[in-house]
Design an enzyme around this catalytic site. Structure first.
Site, short mmCIF file in Angstrom:
data_model
loop_
_atom_site.label_atom_id
_atom_site.label_comp_id
_atom_site.label_asym_id
_atom_site.label_seq_id
_atom_site.Cartn_x
_atom_site.Cartn_y
_atom_site.Cartn_z
N ILE A 47 78.20 -57.48 82.46
CA ILE A 47 76.50 -57.95 83.04
C ILE A 47 75.68 -56.75 82.33
O ILE A 47 75.82 -55.67 82.64
CB ILE A 47 76.70 -57.74 84.55
CG1 ILE A 47 78.08 -58.69 85.15
CG2 ILE A 47 75.27 -58.16 84.95
CD1 ILE A 47 78.28 -58.33 86.68
N CYS A 57 80.53 -53.16 82.14
CA CYS A 57 81.54 -53.66 81.41
C CYS A 57 82.51 -54.45 82.12
O CYS A 57 82.56 -54.37 83.53
CB CYS A 57 82.40 -52.74 80.60
SG CYS A 57 81.56 -51.59 79.41
N GLU A 59 85.80 -54.49 82.34
CA GLU A 59 86.65 -53.92 82.95
C GLU A 59 86.23 -52.89 84.22
O GLU A 59 86.98 -52.99 84.95
CB GLU A 59 87.24 -52.59 81.94
CG GLU A 59 87.62 -53.32 80.61
CD GLU A 59 86.52 -53.37 79.41
OE1 GLU A 59 85.37 -53.76 79.57
OE2 GLU A 59 87.08 -53.00 78.34
N CYS A 94 85.72 -49.87 75.69
CA CYS A 94 84.96 -48.91 74.91
C CYS A 94 85.45 -47.47 75.69
O CYS A 94 86.20 -47.25 76.48
CB CYS A 94 83.28 -49.02 75.66
SG CYS A 94 83.19 -48.75 77.25
N CYS A 97 85.06 -46.75 79.48
CA CYS A 97 86.05 -47.76 80.02
C CYS A 97 87.47 -47.01 80.00
O CYS A 97 88.23 -47.09 80.78
CB CYS A 97 86.35 -49.10 79.82
SG CYS A 97 84.74 -50.06 80.40
ZN ZN Z 1 83.52 -50.45 78.90
#
Ligand code: ZN
Length: 133
Positions: A47, A57, A59, A94, A97
């Site tokens: 989002i 993210c 995740e 990323c 995350c």
């Molecule tokens: Zn991420």
């Protein structure tokens, strides 16, 4: 838990979750599907806002959904971008995350996939020196 029997379901759930991504500023959609030790699957999409001041993210969405419903033990997460339906490139979490996943369970599996390939990583392999207080 036998992860193998959940892999196809996790991949399909991540692909489906990506369709709900809300990306105003960047046309980069991501889906994630998180498997808990109890066998439940929580999905998430990324989002993004046009101001770039609020971005989540896929995740993170899945993990927040699961934790907010009382889940604490995670086994695996499948992550996909648009590439999941093609035969090139794959997508990994990323850095933020990876840190979040390491704090949830450094032994959690991360399922990276596209149309023809599936690669399973362990979180601690993706972030071997995660921050820990
Ligand atoms: Zn991420």
């Amino acid at each position: 838990m036998e992860l193998e029997k959940y892999i196809d379901e996790l991949k399909a759930a991540a692909i489906e979750a990506r369709k709900f991504a809300s990306v105003n500023a960047a046309n980069f959609t991501v889906g994630a599907a998180l498997l808990t030790k109890s066998g439940k699957i929580y999905t998430g999409c990324n989002i993004n806002t046009s101001t770039l001041l609020f971005n989540v993210c896929a995740e993170q969405t899945a993990i927040v959904k699961a934790i907010s419903e009382g889940e604490k033990e995670f086994v695996a997460i499948a992550v996909c971008g648009e590439e999941a339906e093609k035969e090139y490139d794959r997508l990994l979490p990323c850095g933020t995350c990876r840190q979040l996943l390491a704090e949830c369970n450094p032994n959690m599996k991360v399922i990276e996939f596209n149309k023809t390939q599936t690669v399973i990583h362990t979180v601690k392999d993706l972030i071997p020196h995660s921050f820990d207080i």
